[in-house]
Scaffold this motif. Sequence first.
Motif, PDB file in Angstrom:
ATOM      1  N   ARG A 106      44.392  38.608  41.589  1.00  0.00           N
ATOM      2  CA  ARG A 106      45.284  39.636  42.136  1.00  0.00           C
ATOM      3  C   ARG A 106      44.869  39.991  43.551  1.00  0.00           C
ATOM      4  O   ARG A 106      45.703  40.309  44.401  1.00  0.00           O
ATOM      5  CB  ARG A 106      45.252  40.863  41.234  1.00  0.00           C
ATOM      6  CG  ARG A 106      46.190  41.979  41.646  1.00  0.00           C
ATOM      7  CD  ARG A 106      46.137  43.102  40.621  1.00  0.00           C
ATOM      8  NE  ARG A 106      46.585  42.639  39.309  1.00  0.00           N
ATOM      9  CZ  ARG A 106      46.470  43.331  38.195  1.00  0.00           C
ATOM     10  NH1 ARG A 106      45.871  44.520  38.227  1.00  0.00           N
ATOM     11  NH2 ARG A 106      46.907  42.855  37.054  1.00  0.00           N
ATOM     12  N   GLY A 107      43.570  39.966  43.808  1.00  0.00           N
ATOM     13  CA  GLY A 107      43.077  40.221  45.159  1.00  0.00           C
ATOM     14  C   GLY A 107      43.036  41.677  45.562  1.00  0.00           C
ATOM     15  O   GLY A 107      42.850  41.992  46.737  1.00  0.00           O
ATOM     16  N   SER A 163      38.723  38.577  46.917  1.00  0.00           N
ATOM     17  CA  SER A 163      39.988  37.904  46.649  1.00  0.00           C
ATOM     18  C   SER A 163      39.747  36.409  46.796  1.00  0.00           C
ATOM     19  O   SER A 163      38.766  35.985  47.417  1.00  0.00           O
ATOM     20  CB  SER A 163      41.048  38.350  47.656  1.00  0.00           C
ATOM     21  OG  SER A 163      40.713  37.892  48.965  1.00  0.00           O
ATOM     22  N   ILE A 164      40.641  35.611  46.229  1.00  0.00           N
ATOM     23  CA  ILE A 164      40.493  34.160  46.358  1.00  0.00           C
ATOM     24  C   ILE A 164      40.621  33.748  47.814  1.00  0.00           C
ATOM     25  O   ILE A 164      39.857  32.922  48.314  1.00  0.00           O
ATOM     26  CB  ILE A 164      41.534  33.439  45.484  1.00  0.00           C
ATOM     27  CG1 ILE A 164      41.257  33.698  44.002  1.00  0.00           C
ATOM     28  CG2 ILE A 164      41.538  31.943  45.763  1.00  0.00           C
ATOM     29  CD1 ILE A 164      42.319  33.141  43.067  1.00  0.00           C
ATOM     30  N   ALA A 165      41.580  34.356  48.518  1.00  0.00           N
ATOM     31  CA  ALA A 165      41.814  33.981  49.913  1.00  0.00           C
ATOM     32  C   ALA A 165      40.583  34.234  50.778  1.00  0.00           C
ATOM     33  O   ALA A 165      40.217  33.402  51.615  1.00  0.00           O
ATOM     34  CB  ALA A 165      43.015  34.752  50.466  1.00  0.00           C
ATOM     35  N   PHE A 222      37.542  34.227  49.882  1.00  0.00           N
ATOM     36  CA  PHE A 222      36.381  33.428  49.482  1.00  0.00           C
ATOM     37  C   PHE A 222      36.584  31.935  49.765  1.00  0.00           C
ATOM     38  O   PHE A 222      35.728  31.126  49.457  1.00  0.00           O
ATOM     39  CB  PHE A 222      36.074  33.644  48.001  1.00  0.00           C
ATOM     40  CG  PHE A 222      34.615  33.480  47.663  1.00  0.00           C
ATOM     41  CD1 PHE A 222      33.664  34.333  48.189  1.00  0.00           C
ATOM     42  CD2 PHE A 222      34.188  32.474  46.809  1.00  0.00           C
ATOM     43  CE1 PHE A 222      32.320  34.195  47.879  1.00  0.00           C
ATOM     44  CE2 PHE A 222      32.839  32.316  46.493  1.00  0.00           C
ATOM     45  CZ  PHE A 222      31.907  33.177  47.031  1.00  0.00           C
ATOM     46  N   LYS A 223      37.707  31.584  50.335  1.00  0.00           N
ATOM     47  CA  LYS A 223      37.955  30.185  50.655  1.00  0.00           C
ATOM     48  C   LYS A 223      36.929  29.706  51.665  1.00  0.00           C
ATOM     49  O   LYS A 223      36.661  30.358  52.667  1.00  0.00           O
ATOM     50  CB  LYS A 223      39.365  30.022  51.224  1.00  0.00           C
ATOM     51  CG  LYS A 223      39.783  28.571  51.383  1.00  0.00           C
ATOM     52  CD  LYS A 223      41.243  28.477  51.782  1.00  0.00           C
ATOM     53  CE  LYS A 223      41.678  27.022  51.851  1.00  0.00           C
ATOM     54  NZ  LYS A 223      43.107  26.887  52.212  1.00  0.00           N
ATOM     55  N   GLY A 224      36.347  28.550  51.396  1.00  0.00           N
ATOM     56  CA  GLY A 224      35.310  28.008  52.270  1.00  0.00           C
ATOM     57  C   GLY A 224      33.915  28.465  51.911  1.00  0.00           C
ATOM     58  O   GLY A 224      32.942  27.978  52.477  1.00  0.00           O
ATOM     59  N   HIS A 225      33.810  29.404  50.955  1.00  0.00           N
ATOM     60  CA  HIS A 225      32.503  29.910  50.540  1.00  0.00           C
ATOM     61  C   HIS A 225      32.171  29.395  49.142  1.00  0.00           C
ATOM     62  O   HIS A 225      32.977  28.703  48.499  1.00  0.00           O
ATOM     63  CB  HIS A 225      32.500  31.433  50.567  1.00  0.00           C
ATOM     64  CG  HIS A 225      32.821  32.011  51.902  1.00  0.00           C
ATOM     65  ND1 HIS A 225      31.882  32.185  52.885  1.00  0.00           N
ATOM     66  CD2 HIS A 225      34.005  32.435  52.430  1.00  0.00           C
ATOM     67  CE1 HIS A 225      32.455  32.703  53.959  1.00  0.00           C
ATOM     68  NE2 HIS A 225      33.739  32.854  53.714  1.00  0.00           N
ATOM     69  N   GLU A 226      31.005  29.764  48.631  1.00  0.00           N
ATOM     70  CA  GLU A 226      30.578  29.297  47.322  1.00  0.00           C
ATOM     71  C   GLU A 226      29.512  30.230  46.770  1.00  0.00           C
ATOM     72  O   GLU A 226      28.924  31.026  47.507  1.00  0.00           O
ATOM     73  CB  GLU A 226      30.000  27.875  47.429  1.00  0.00           C
ATOM     74  CG  GLU A 226      28.764  27.801  48.323  1.00  0.00           C
ATOM     75  CD  GLU A 226      28.326  26.377  48.596  1.00  0.00           C
ATOM     76  OE1 GLU A 226      27.103  26.124  48.486  1.00  0.00           O
ATOM     77  OE2 GLU A 226      29.174  25.539  48.940  1.00  0.00           O
ATOM     78  N   ARG A 239      51.284  27.408  41.834  1.00  0.00           N
ATOM     79  CA  ARG A 239      50.149  27.870  42.631  1.00  0.00           C
ATOM     80  C   ARG A 239      48.901  27.077  42.307  1.00  0.00           C
ATOM     81  O   ARG A 239      47.852  27.627  42.002  1.00  0.00           O
ATOM     82  CB  ARG A 239      49.906  29.356  42.369  1.00  0.00           C
ATOM     83  CG  ARG A 239      50.940  30.283  43.011  1.00  0.00           C
ATOM     84  CD  ARG A 239      50.915  30.202  44.540  1.00  0.00           C
ATOM     85  NE  ARG A 239      49.569  30.339  45.058  1.00  0.00           N
ATOM     86  CZ  ARG A 239      48.958  31.517  45.230  1.00  0.00           C
ATOM     87  NH1 ARG A 239      49.575  32.637  44.920  1.00  0.00           N
ATOM     88  NH2 ARG A 239      47.742  31.556  45.730  1.00  0.00           N
ATOM     89  N   LEU A 240      49.009  25.770  42.395  1.00  0.00           N
ATOM     90  CA  LEU A 240      47.828  24.943  42.179  1.00  0.00           C
ATOM     91  C   LEU A 240      46.749  25.244  43.213  1.00  0.00           C
ATOM     92  O   LEU A 240      45.567  25.057  42.952  1.00  0.00           O
ATOM     93  CB  LEU A 240      48.206  23.462  42.243  1.00  0.00           C
ATOM     94  CG  LEU A 240      48.939  22.883  41.033  1.00  0.00           C
ATOM     95  CD1 LEU A 240      49.333  21.448  41.313  1.00  0.00           C
ATOM     96  CD2 LEU A 240      48.081  22.962  39.793  1.00  0.00           C
ATOM     97  N   ASP A 241      47.164  25.702  44.386  1.00  0.00           N
ATOM     98  CA  ASP A 241      46.169  25.990  45.422  1.00  0.00           C
ATOM     99  C   ASP A 241      45.218  27.096  44.988  1.00  0.00           C
ATOM    100  O   ASP A 241      44.024  27.054  45.266  1.00  0.00           O
ATOM    101  CB  ASP A 241      46.855  26.366  46.731  1.00  0.00           C
ATOM    102  CG  ASP A 241      47.770  27.580  46.585  1.00  0.00           C
ATOM    103  OD1 ASP A 241      48.426  27.702  45.537  1.00  0.00           O
ATOM    104  OD2 ASP A 241      47.828  28.393  47.521  1.00  0.00           O
ATOM    105  N   ALA A 242      45.751  28.118  44.271  1.00  0.00           N
ATOM    106  CA  ALA A 242      44.895  29.211  43.812  1.00  0.00           C
ATOM    107  C   ALA A 242      43.871  28.717  42.804  1.00  0.00           C
ATOM    108  O   ALA A 242      42.694  29.083  42.844  1.00  0.00           O
ATOM    109  CB  ALA A 242      45.746  30.321  43.198  1.00  0.00           C
ATOM    110  N   VAL A 243      44.317  27.889  41.864  1.00  0.00           N
ATOM    111  CA  VAL A 243      43.393  27.309  40.888  1.00  0.00           C
ATOM    112  C   VAL A 243      42.336  26.477  41.593  1.00  0.00           C
ATOM    113  O   VAL A 243      41.134  26.584  41.343  1.00  0.00           O
ATOM    114  CB  VAL A 243      44.169  26.443  39.868  1.00  0.00           C
ATOM    115  CG1 VAL A 243      43.193  25.704  38.950  1.00  0.00           C
ATOM    116  CG2 VAL A 243      45.106  27.308  39.046  1.00  0.00           C
TER     117      VAL A 243
END
Length: 538
Positions: free
Chosen positions: A434-435, A471-473, A475-479, A496-500
Motif C-alpha cells: 500500500r505504501g 513503500s515498494i517504490a 525500496f527499489k534498488g535497495h536490499e 502489476r508484475l512490477d510490484a511483485v
Amino acid sequence: MRIIPSEISSSTRSQAERSVFAALKAIPDDQSVALHTVHLPRHEKKRVGEIDFVLVMPHMLLFIEVKGGRVRESDGQWYYGPQGREDGPKESPFVQASGGMHEFERKLGSLVGDLRNHGVPGGYLVITPDIDLVRTTEFEPEQYLGCTAYDGGRGLAAGIERATRFWLRRNRWARTPVPAALRRRMVEAVRPDFDRVPNLRSRLTHLDATFERLTNEQLERLDELDANPRLIWTGGAGTGKTFLAAEAARRKSARGTVLFTCESETLARHVGLVLAEEPVTVLPFNRLDEVRGKRFDHLIVDEAQDLMTFGNLDTLDELVTNGLLAGRWAFMLDQNNQVLTPEAYDPDAWEYLLSLGFVFGPLGRNCRNTAQIVNQVRSYTGADLGVASAGEGEPVRFVDVDDERSEADALDSFLHRLFEEGVSPRDVTILSARGDWETGSARLSRHAPRIERFADVVGTRHTKQRVTWSSIADFKGHENHVVCLVDLEPSHLESRLDAVYVAWTRARAQLWIACRPGARQALKELGTAVLMREGRLV
C-alpha cells in the motif's frame, strides 16, 4: 529405522558401511534410532576411537562394527584389506567392538547417569558384508553376521534381533523397555544438534561472505569501461548493477568530472553516501535542474529502464560532454522491465540508445538472492534473475491473514522468531504494498514504536539500527537480509508484475509474504499466466 544423519556423508568411502547404512534405513522400526560414525574423544588404547553404528533401541544399546572387503587372521593377528595392501596387524573386530562399547557407555553415563543404574544393557554385533569368518572361540554366533546371513542387507534385521536376545540373556539385570524419554536423552547427548539447522543469524553471516565474494567477481566487468566509452550493462535484479555503477563512477572520477543519476531519490541518497568521499556528483533525475548548463566528462545512469523515454534521454544528452552520440557514459538496465512493465518505457528510445553504445550482458550471476527467492520470482513473473550463485536459503514463506489486525499479529510472531534466532533488527525491512504507514498493518505491530521509516534514514548515518519500513517504490534498488511484504491486496497484483518483482527481489536470504483474502489466488493466476506464456501449460 531412523538414522542420524539421514544421508550418508560423501566422505564415507567404505562400501560395506554404505550397505549397512542403507539396510538399517530400510528396517521398518519407528522406535529405534541408529547413529552413524560416533567418535570417541578418549579411548584406553587409541588417541581417537570410532564406532561405526550405535543403535539406541527400546531394549538395549547395540554397537555395530563393520568390516568390509578382505579380512585375514593369522596367529591371533588380524589384517584388513586386499593382499599386498593389508592394514595390520590389528585387534580383532570383536575386541574393537567391545572396547568401543565400554568407552561409549562410560562417556554416555557421565552425561545421562550411570547406564547400569538406569537398567540399560549394551552389546555389540560385528558385520562382514563381503565374507564369512571362520568360527573361533573369540565370538559367539549371535555376536556376528557374515556375508551369507547378511544377504546383501536383507538379513540385517534378523541379525539384530538375534544379537538383542543374546545380550539380554547376558544382562539379566536390565530393566526394559528403556523409557522413551531416556532414549531421547541418550540420542541428544551424542548428537545434540542432529535435528537442528544453524540459526538464521549464522546462515546470514555465511551468505554475507558469499555475496561479498560474488559481487567482487563482478568487478571484472569494469574492464569493459576502458574498452568501450559508451556502455550498456543489462542484468536482472540482484546481478550487481548498482554496485558496478557506483564503482564505475568512483573509477571515472580520477579521469574527469562524473555525474551519477537514477530515477529513485532514495537510491540516489544511498549511492551519495557510498560515494561521499569521491568527487562524484550524485543526483536523482528529478533534481538535474540543479546542474543544468553544466557538462560532465562521464555520465553513469543506474536503473535506466525507469528513464527510457526520448525526453529523458534529451535531458541526459545535454549533461555529458559531446552528448550521448559521442560522449562517455554507462547505462545500467534491468532487461526484465520489458516483461514486467512495458508501458514504463519507450521501446523506440531503447532502440535508439542501443544504436549508440556497446551492450554487455545480461549479467548472468545473481549475487543477491538465494535459490529459493530466484525460483519463486521466476515462477510468478517469468523474470530472469540470472543464476542464483549465493546458494540455498530459507523457503519463501506465505502466510494467509484476514485483516490488518491478524496481519500485524502474524508479523509480530515472525519477527519474534527471527530475533530469537539471533537476527538483528537492522537486517529486517517491512515493505508495504500500500505504501502508506498511516493505513498499513505495520502501525499495529507491537514493534511499531521502534520501526524506522526507510526514507527518513537512507543516505544518512543517523539510523538507530532498527527494523525499517518502506513503500515498494522507495525500496527499489535497495536490499536487506530479510524482507516482509505486508498490505498485499488482490488489487495490487492486477497487471502489476512490477510490484511483485521489485518487492520480492529485495530479500537477500529470507522472504516472508502476508496475503490478504484473495491475494493467494491472484498470485496463482499470475503463475499460471507465466506458464502459459512460456508454453509450459496449455
